[in-house]
Design a protein around this motif. Sequence first.
Motif, short mmCIF file in Angstrom:
data_model
loop_
_atom_site.label_atom_id
_atom_site.label_comp_id
_atom_site.label_asym_id
_atom_site.label_seq_id
_atom_site.Cartn_x
_atom_site.Cartn_y
_atom_site.Cartn_z
N SER A 109 0.57 -1.25 -0.09
CA SER A 109 0.02 -0.02 0.02
C SER A 109 0.77 1.32 0.18
O SER A 109 0.51 2.19 -0.72
N TYR A 110 2.17 1.11 0.71
CA TYR A 110 2.86 2.44 0.84
C TYR A 110 3.61 2.52 -0.51
O TYR A 110 3.79 3.71 -1.02
N THR A 113 1.11 4.39 -2.99
CA THR A 113 1.32 5.82 -2.37
C THR A 113 2.13 6.48 -3.10
O THR A 113 2.24 7.77 -3.69
N SER A 117 1.46 9.27 -6.00
CA SER A 117 1.84 10.70 -5.42
C SER A 117 2.79 11.22 -6.39
O SER A 117 2.79 12.50 -6.73
N THR A 373 -4.46 7.71 -2.68
CA THR A 373 -3.22 7.68 -1.95
C THR A 373 -3.31 8.01 -0.56
O THR A 373 -2.52 7.63 0.47
N THR A 374 -4.20 8.82 -0.13
CA THR A 374 -4.41 9.14 1.23
C THR A 374 -4.69 7.89 2.06
O THR A 374 -4.13 7.78 3.25
N THR A 376 -4.20 4.58 1.14
CA THR A 376 -3.15 3.79 0.86
C THR A 376 -1.91 3.87 1.92
O THR A 376 -1.31 3.28 2.30
N ALA A 377 -1.77 5.52 2.10
CA ALA A 377 -0.80 5.81 2.91
C ALA A 377 -1.12 5.49 4.55
O ALA A 377 -0.16 5.15 5.37
#
Length: 461
Positions: A109-110, A113, A117, A373-374, A376-377
Amino acid sequence: MPHTGTVTKPAPAPQHEEHPGKHARRFGLPIATALVMGNIIGGGIFLLPASVAPFGTISLVAFGVLTVGAIALALVFGRLARRHPQTGGPYVYAREAFGDFAGFLASWSYWITTWVSNAALAVAAVGYLDVLLPIHGSRFWTIVAALTVQWLPALANLAGTRYVGAVQLVSTVLKFAPLLLVAVGGLFFFHADNLGPFRASGDSSLGAVSASAAILLFSYLGVESASVSAGEVRDPERNVGRATVLGTGLAALLYLLCTVAVFGTVAHDRLVDSSAPLSDSVNAMFGGTWGGTAVAIAAIVSMLGALNGWTLLSAQTPYAAAKDGLFPAVFTKKKRGTPTVGVLVAVILASLLTVYNYTAGSAGVFETLVLVTTFTATVPYLLATAAQIYFLLSGQGHRVSGPRLARDMVLALAAFGFSLWLVGGAGYAAVYQGVLFLFVGVLVYAWMAARKQRIAGDTTD
């Protein structure tokens, strides 16, 4: 290694580490702090004051709440990095506490992101570049500019960690000059009449704080930057935690000062409709129209610095997972201190997404991916803070300081709550899309886990 379930011991992944050379250099505290600040402060600061202006000055309360949560998260990362000073950050902590699958989810997940991003930052940077070089009318040159903005930081990363640190430090210093001009200069030109109403949206106080916080949440991603690159930091047991807290605190302070300065120098009714609030603030302070050009240059420098840092993180996360056999082994290849395959894969994926955005006219799809991305971060945030809670509750005294148990538990719970708030701020659509991204990762994990089991079986025969 205690876990909550049965975990297959990872098969050793091929290592491709190089001996440190003149192009590889570990980061000291100043550069590690610049990495955190540079990744937190991307392009959001140049738009935030106008974005939260419709809610009134109550949005400053949301800033305060978010800052407390971000500092709590930074402190938890500092505690975890002290005991686990390896490259990978949240991935390392989640895997240590909950096993391979949790570690993989944090890493996967990171990783999503980081490269999504990067595509978003490149597109935003081109918007500011258009102020200096009118290229918006040409799709071809717009795409060329966006790709150039992405590949320049990638090339700096491929040149070695020595150059990554240099670019990060220089870009952080350069972008802070105009931001400090607004933050400090605004104090001398501040007029209370410009502030407007305390609660301008008509919502309840709690509703206004929550709504403005949902916008501001995106600006605090990046507090984990030093812990993800812990393997490249000198004396990580001390410097990762210090850089994380120092970088987060300074970024939050600058956010708050710039927002207050803009609120006090630009009339509220004008600020609500502003597309360049910091530019309007500089123009109001000193007159003329040179502020737009200065802020555009600062925004481009800021985003290049953020891209430089996020490109490093996009390679470090799969590198750490690949060493444990949870990502393809090719991600462990390093040259000049940088995981080269991770850099190349991330920049290629971001470039393809950028080209798709411009050629397919998929602005709505792209914005949705940015919102994803919010979410997944926050998956690594939740797993990392849950890992700290697990270490505390399981009584592992060698991992946490016994006499400070209560304080560490309060910090961990605050950071976990902050991470949940980040998920809520992403919105239902982003969470829905983000879960689909995670499920794709489950398929990848199944493939890698089966491969590991097969290799383990071959070695025991």
